[in-house]
Write a protein that holds these residues in place. Structure first.
Motif, PDB file in Angstrom:
ATOM      1  N   ARG A   2       0.813  -1.216  -0.149  1.00 37.72           N
ATOM      2  CA  ARG A   2       0.062   0.053  -0.081  1.00 37.72           C
ATOM      3  C   ARG A   2       0.839   1.276   0.033  1.00 37.72           C
ATOM      4  O   ARG A   2       0.477   2.159  -0.846  1.00 37.72           O
ATOM      5  CB  ARG A   2      -1.056  -0.007   1.235  1.00 37.72           C
ATOM      6  CG  ARG A   2      -2.138   0.815   0.980  1.00 37.72           C
ATOM      7  CD  ARG A   2      -3.075   0.809   2.326  1.00 37.72           C
ATOM      8  NE  ARG A   2      -3.270  -0.809   2.573  1.00 37.72           N
ATOM      9  CZ  ARG A   2      -3.812  -0.957   3.968  1.00 37.72           C
ATOM     10  NH1 ARG A   2      -3.610   0.147   4.912  1.00 37.72           N
ATOM     11  NH2 ARG A   2      -4.205  -2.092   4.229  1.00 37.72           N
ATOM     12  N   CYS A   3       1.906   1.158   0.619  1.00 40.27           N
ATOM     13  CA  CYS A   3       2.712   2.313   1.028  1.00 40.27           C
ATOM     14  C   CYS A   3       3.653   2.533  -0.288  1.00 40.27           C
ATOM     15  O   CYS A   3       3.575   3.775  -0.779  1.00 40.27           O
ATOM     16  CB  CYS A   3       3.864   1.911   1.957  1.00 40.27           C
ATOM     17  SG  CYS A   3       5.051   3.302   2.419  1.00 40.27           S
ATOM     18  N   ILE A   6       1.277   4.466  -2.385  1.00 41.70           N
ATOM     19  CA  ILE A   6       0.917   5.955  -2.290  1.00 41.70           C
ATOM     20  C   ILE A   6       2.246   6.710  -2.551  1.00 41.70           C
ATOM     21  O   ILE A   6       2.110   7.746  -3.274  1.00 41.70           O
ATOM     22  CB  ILE A   6       1.099   5.964  -0.552  1.00 41.70           C
ATOM     23  CG1 ILE A   6      -0.220   5.405   0.009  1.00 41.70           C
ATOM     24  CG2 ILE A   6       1.092   7.373  -0.162  1.00 41.70           C
ATOM     25  CD1 ILE A   6      -0.351   5.303   1.503  1.00 41.70           C
ATOM     26  N   PHE A   7       3.326   6.223  -2.567  1.00 39.77           N
ATOM     27  CA  PHE A   7       4.662   6.843  -3.222  1.00 39.77           C
ATOM     28  C   PHE A   7       4.446   6.966  -4.697  1.00 39.77           C
ATOM     29  O   PHE A   7       4.955   8.001  -5.387  1.00 39.77           O
ATOM     30  CB  PHE A   7       5.921   6.036  -2.749  1.00 39.77           C
ATOM     31  CG  PHE A   7       6.443   6.584  -1.452  1.00 39.77           C
ATOM     32  CD1 PHE A   7       6.687   7.799  -1.130  1.00 39.77           C
ATOM     33  CD2 PHE A   7       6.418   5.434  -0.352  1.00 39.77           C
ATOM     34  CE1 PHE A   7       7.009   7.884   0.389  1.00 39.77           C
ATOM     35  CE2 PHE A   7       6.756   5.935   1.074  1.00 39.77           C
ATOM     36  CZ  PHE A   7       7.018   7.123   1.340  1.00 39.77           C
ATOM     37  N   ILE A  10       2.472  10.091  -5.100  1.00 37.71           N
ATOM     38  CA  ILE A  10       2.807  11.116  -5.164  1.00 37.71           C
ATOM     39  C   ILE A  10       3.826  11.456  -6.132  1.00 37.71           C
ATOM     40  O   ILE A  10       3.885  12.559  -6.775  1.00 37.71           O
ATOM     41  CB  ILE A  10       3.824  11.253  -3.779  1.00 37.71           C
ATOM     42  CG1 ILE A  10       2.687  10.999  -2.616  1.00 37.71           C
ATOM     43  CG2 ILE A  10       4.696  12.315  -3.652  1.00 37.71           C
ATOM     44  CD1 ILE A  10       3.640  11.026  -1.324  1.00 37.71           C
ATOM     45  N   VAL A  13       2.033  12.633  -9.129  1.00 38.19           N
ATOM     46  CA  VAL A  13       1.371  13.942  -9.246  1.00 38.19           C
ATOM     47  C   VAL A  13       2.692  14.995  -9.506  1.00 38.19           C
ATOM     48  O   VAL A  13       2.639  15.877 -10.231  1.00 38.19           O
ATOM     49  CB  VAL A  13       0.916  14.405  -7.892  1.00 38.19           C
ATOM     50  CG1 VAL A  13       0.542  15.738  -7.847  1.00 38.19           C
ATOM     51  CG2 VAL A  13      -0.441  13.307  -7.985  1.00 38.19           C
ATOM     52  N   LEU A  14       3.883  14.792  -9.025  1.00 35.54           N
ATOM     53  CA  LEU A  14       4.969  15.605  -9.163  1.00 35.54           C
ATOM     54  C   LEU A  14       5.432  15.717 -10.473  1.00 35.54           C
ATOM     55  O   LEU A  14       5.690  16.664 -11.132  1.00 35.54           O
ATOM     56  CB  LEU A  14       6.092  15.026  -8.135  1.00 35.54           C
ATOM     57  CG  LEU A  14       5.931  15.316  -6.814  1.00 35.54           C
ATOM     58  CD1 LEU A  14       6.946  14.946  -6.136  1.00 35.54           C
ATOM     59  CD2 LEU A  14       5.717  16.920  -6.422  1.00 35.54           C
ATOM     60  N   SER A  17       3.127  17.680 -12.568  1.00 30.02           N
ATOM     61  CA  SER A  17       3.407  19.012 -12.231  1.00 30.02           C
ATOM     62  C   SER A  17       4.549  19.730 -13.116  1.00 30.02           C
ATOM     63  O   SER A  17       4.672  20.613 -13.751  1.00 30.02           O
ATOM     64  CB  SER A  17       3.712  19.519 -10.864  1.00 30.02           C
ATOM     65  OG  SER A  17       2.948  18.639  -9.888  1.00 30.02           O
ATOM     66  N   SER A  20       3.455  20.099 -16.531  1.00 31.87           N
ATOM     67  CA  SER A  20       2.677  21.185 -16.985  1.00 31.87           C
ATOM     68  C   SER A  20       3.325  22.517 -16.710  1.00 31.87           C
ATOM     69  O   SER A  20       2.790  23.585 -16.834  1.00 31.87           O
ATOM     70  CB  SER A  20       1.376  20.927 -16.003  1.00 31.87           C
ATOM     71  OG  SER A  20       1.855  21.091 -14.734  1.00 31.87           O
ATOM     72  N   CYS A  21       4.798  22.351 -16.150  1.00 32.35           N
ATOM     73  CA  CYS A  21       5.621  23.498 -15.995  1.00 32.35           C
ATOM     74  C   CYS A  21       5.736  24.473 -17.175  1.00 32.35           C
ATOM     75  O   CYS A  21       5.801  23.816 -18.233  1.00 32.35           O
ATOM     76  CB  CYS A  21       6.659  23.061 -15.367  1.00 32.35           C
ATOM     77  SG  CYS A  21       7.678  24.250 -14.249  1.00 32.35           S
ATOM     78  N   GLY A  22       5.809  25.637 -16.823  1.00 31.39           N
ATOM     79  CA  GLY A  22       5.981  26.559 -18.036  1.00 31.39           C
ATOM     80  C   GLY A  22       4.974  26.754 -18.881  1.00 31.39           C
ATOM     81  O   GLY A  22       5.010  27.533 -19.826  1.00 31.39           O
TER      82      GLY A  22
ATOM     83  N   ALA B  27       0.764  16.266  -2.238  1.00 35.35           N
ATOM     84  CA  ALA B  27       0.337  15.855  -3.391  1.00 35.35           C
ATOM     85  C   ALA B  27      -0.961  15.935  -3.694  1.00 35.35           C
ATOM     86  O   ALA B  27      -1.672  16.349  -4.770  1.00 35.35           O
ATOM     87  CB  ALA B  27       0.775  14.238  -3.250  1.00 35.35           C
ATOM     88  N   ASN B  39      -0.194  25.574 -12.014  1.00 33.03           N
ATOM     89  CA  ASN B  39       0.864  24.616 -12.086  1.00 33.03           C
ATOM     90  C   ASN B  39       1.370  24.529 -10.575  1.00 33.03           C
ATOM     91  O   ASN B  39       1.691  25.434  -9.864  1.00 33.03           O
ATOM     92  CB  ASN B  39       1.916  25.291 -12.799  1.00 33.03           C
ATOM     93  CG  ASN B  39       3.411  24.390 -12.550  1.00 33.03           C
ATOM     94  OD1 ASN B  39       3.219  23.319 -12.090  1.00 33.03           O
ATOM     95  ND2 ASN B  39       4.362  24.740 -13.272  1.00 33.03           N
ATOM     96  N   PRO B  40       0.930  23.294  -9.892  1.00 30.28           N
ATOM     97  CA  PRO B  40       1.418  23.034  -8.623  1.00 30.28           C
ATOM     98  C   PRO B  40       2.831  23.541  -8.014  1.00 30.28           C
ATOM     99  O   PRO B  40       2.937  24.365  -7.062  1.00 30.28           O
ATOM    100  CB  PRO B  40       1.163  21.817  -8.305  1.00 30.28           C
ATOM    101  CG  PRO B  40       0.353  20.963  -9.614  1.00 30.28           C
ATOM    102  CD  PRO B  40       0.802  22.193 -10.705  1.00 30.28           C
ATOM    103  N   LEU B  41       3.818  23.234  -9.023  1.00 35.78           N
ATOM    104  CA  LEU B  41       5.035  23.591  -8.716  1.00 35.78           C
ATOM    105  C   LEU B  41       5.288  25.015  -8.613  1.00 35.78           C
ATOM    106  O   LEU B  41       6.107  25.571  -7.645  1.00 35.78           O
ATOM    107  CB  LEU B  41       6.249  23.044  -9.909  1.00 35.78           C
ATOM    108  CG  LEU B  41       6.386  21.530  -9.748  1.00 35.78           C
ATOM    109  CD1 LEU B  41       7.345  21.325 -10.635  1.00 35.78           C
ATOM    110  CD2 LEU B  41       6.953  21.291  -8.371  1.00 35.78           C
TER     111      LEU B  41
END
Lengths: 337, 370
Positions: A2-3, A6-7, A10, A13-14, A17, A20-22, B27, B39-41
């Motif tokens: 499960r852990c 979860i990681f 995370i 999602v990162l 991010s 989608s940057c910039g 998250a 943008n979250p970052l």
């Protein structure tokens, strides 16, 4: 297991991010005038005071090349640090909406002499010296209130009218004093009921209390209520709709909110004051100090438009214009407390 | 509970669990931000740069953390005695008002006497507001949650009345008392730090109340873990029946821990009145007492944990303003993020613990109220 899931989430999602940057970075353009607007208690959406300030900035943004941000401080200490952040963040003009900014804006203006500041309803009684880069935008609310008071006296069938104020402070006493005087000059037999929603900032942001006070005034025989209470006034409108009474709106033109119920609006042209301040910075004609807006400067007044023209006869308008002229000429001096 | 499984493992667990919860919350926050097409970052960058990106920002972080350390300690301390003190809000209003009252009523007192007296009265105001529910609980068994909540209203509205109808300067529009004497002011930390070549701007409101808060945290730790009274308090918290059987005066211990808890919350007034505003502003707190509950929870009711949690909330608070001004994300979202962190800590803690205890021979654990 499960852990690990979860990681993995995370990480995903990162990753998203980063991808989608910039896409949309707010890059400030150099040639734009940057304006920061900080709201009072009640914030944007009160349909009166704060919204008027917002309209002023929006109108200026439509005409001049400017970029603006607005925010509402969450706690008291945010007022000063918010103003400071804007000043440090390269904003050319920082506007505090409401007398609660008096101390903070004075202090910050002294620390940032190259930034222009404006404060709506700046409290002169605080006794602070106004720095040259700060303009205090003041209104003679009593003059506009006088006119709507006279109108209420003409219009009332029950010979009883009401006043619901927000916070019980000198600023709102100006509305009350003008209104009372207007009623008295027009018809001394008319009774005025007066209530305030409270003694703290919350009094401007409490529609439930507003409705309660208005209902009790209607029950005591009032048929027209003038509200000077920010968001609290929305409750006064509710009460009027329920009881079939009438309301005089304040600060912004609220005639459209409930045609037939809103008799008129005592407008305080915060939008004009804000707009003109921005224009003065754009045209490099900014001047610090106190700027007053009354009937003479067309800074306060009453509104007749398509939503309330059925409620106000030409005879009434003629009388109001006569009174208005007398005030402008100085024949009538309206008390402010 | 610390014997089996090794103290080291236990400690790692204590630290790791909130950290994982925090990452999880970030998250989840990122998903929210993405749904608002930002943008979250970028948002997180603005948020953390606000508090951690400059000396000035750090000053604001610690300024914002100071009252939260105290209210967090107040909640944690009562927790240790098995009491749920929701009354931090009321206690801090009373403390702040007592503090301000001394400050503006005796303007001719010398500073050496004035400041300690103001601090003492801040603690006293909070202590009285902690004493009442403490006695009601110990003597009559009335639940402290109800009493403390009700006393919050009493304190807020009493100070509201006193400020607006008794101690407001005539003509003053802002609902605040007159200014306290300058002899009662607690100086800001900027001048000293500047001499130490830390360039904190003079405008930064960080003041020596921070040191007071840290000192109280150290004292709370000493009291809880190194004295007999602390042992008794913890014993009552774990099981008051067992404690009573062991010869501890349960009632007196409960009252005393509520008094100590209340006085900690009352000291918030020192930062607000002596250190920052120099007046009592009606309604200044905006929920510091309630945030204290979250701080205590996140800090696992340990003084050191409370300090760290308060600093984290300080970072989030400072960042919230920055996010509000410089991005399209409303400040409410940062509050949502704070709430998500708390939920993650509470839920994640249990999940994480079970996961670990299945792999390590740890003793079953009492959760937060240990």
């Amino acid at each position: 297991m499960r852990c690990r899931a979860i990681f993995a989430c995370i990480f995903l999602v990162l990753l998203l991010s980063v991808l989608s940057c910039g896409q949309r970075d707010k890059e400030a353009r150099q040639d734009l005038l940057k304006v920061g607007l900080v709201f009072d208690v009640g914030g944007k959406g009160d349909k009166s005071f704060n919204d008027a300030a917002y309209r002023g900035v929006s109108q200026a943004a439509a005409e001049f090349p400017l970029e603006f941000v607005e925010f509402e401080p969450g706690q008291d200490a945010d007022r000063e640090s918010g103003l400071r952040k804007l000043a440090r963040g390269g904003y050319d003009l920082v506007i505090g909406v409401g007398f609660l900014f008096t101390d903070a804006i004075n202090k910050v203006a002294q620390d940032f002499p190259d930034v222009h500041f404006a404060c709506v309803d700046y409290d002169l009684k605080a006794g602070l010296e106004i720095p040259v880069n700060l303009v205090a935008l003041k209104f003679r609310e009593e003059e506009g209130s006088f006119l709507v008071g006279a109108l209420a006296a003409m219009k009332s069938n029950t010979k009883t009218v009401g006043f619901v104020g927000g916070m019980d402070i000198p600023l709102i006493h100006k509305f009350e004093a003008g209104y009372r005087y207007g009623v008295q000059i027009e018809d001394p037999t008319v009774r005025v009921l007066v209530n305030y929603a409270g003694a703290t900032g919350k009094a401007f942001d409490d529609p439930v209390k507003g409705k309660e006070l208005a209902l009790s005034q209607f029950n005591k025989g009032a048929d027209i209520i003038f509200q000077a209470a920010g968001t609290t006034g929305l409750g006064v409108k509710e009460a009027a709709l329920e009881k079939g009474g009438m309301v005089i709106w304040v600060d912004s033109n609220g005639n459209y909110l409930a045609p037939g119920t809103i008799l008129t609006s005592m407008i305080k042209k915060v939008d004009v004051a804000v707009y003109e301040t921005i224009a003065s910075v754009v045209k490099e004609r900014f001047q610090g100090g106190v700027r007053e807006f009354g009937l003479k400067e067309d800074g306060v007044g009453y509104v007749v438009d398509e939503h309330n023209q059925g409620l106000i006869s030409q005879v009434m308008i003629d009388r109001l214009e006569e009174l208005k002229a007398k005030i402008i000429e100085g024949q009538i001096v309206v008390p402010s407390h | 509970m610390k014997e089996k499984g090794g103290k080291g493992t236990f400690l790692i667990l204590e630290i790791l669990s909130p950290a994982v919860a925090f990452l999880l919350a970030l998250a989840m926050g990122a998903v929210l931000i993405l749904s608002l097409a930002e943008n979250p970052l970028h948002v997180y960058n603005v948020m953390f740069r606000g508090g951690l990106g400059s000396i000035d920002g750090l000053g604001y972080v610690f300024f914002s953390a100071t009252p939260l350390i105290l209210t967090g300690l107040a909640v944690a301390f009562a927790f240790r005695a098995g009491l749920f003190n929701i009354g931090g809000e009321g206690q801090l209003y009373m403390g702040a008002f007592f503090c301000a009252w001394i400050g503006f009523t005796f303007p001719s007192m010398p500073s050496t006497l004035m400041v300690p007296l103001c601090i003492l009265f801040a603690a006293l105001g909070g202590a009285i507001w902690g004493l009442v529910p403490g006695v009601l609980k110990a003597r009559f068994g009335v639940h402290e949650v109800i009493n403390t909540i009700m006393l919050n209203f009493v304190a807020m509205l009493t100070t509201n009345f006193l400020v607006n109808h008794v101690y407001k300067e005539p003509g003053q529009m802002i609902p605040q008392t007159k200014e306290i004497a300058t002899t009662a002011w607690i100086p800001r930390m900027a001048p000293l730090l500047q001499r130490l070549h830390i360039q904190l701007p003079t405008s930064n409101p960080l003041n020596y109340s921070l040191l007071l808060a840290l000192m109280i945290a150290a004292l709370a730790w000493l009291l809880l873990f190194k004295t007999r009274l602390g042992y008794e308090i913890r014993a009552v918290g774990l099981s008051h029946k067992a404690a009573e059987y062991g010869g501890i005066k349960v009632g007196a211990t409960m009252v005393l821990s509520m008094v100590i808890s209340g006085s900690m919350a009352g000291l918030v007034g020192v930062n607000e009145v002596l250190g920052y505003r120099h007046r009592f502003l009606d309604g200044f707190s905006t929920g510091l007492g309630f945030t204290g509950i979250a701080v205590a929870l996140l800090g696992r009711n340990h003084p050191l944990g409370v300090v760290l949690a308060a600093v984290l909330f300080g970072i989030l608070n400072t960042g919230a303003l920055e996010v509000d001004i410089f991005t399209d994300i409303p400040r409410e979202l940062v509050m949502v993020l704070q709430a998500v962190i708390i939920i993650c800590v509470v839920v994640g803690d249990q999940v994480f613990r079970r996961w670990v205890s299945r792999r390590l021979p740890l003793q079953p654990h009492a959760g937060f109220f240990h």
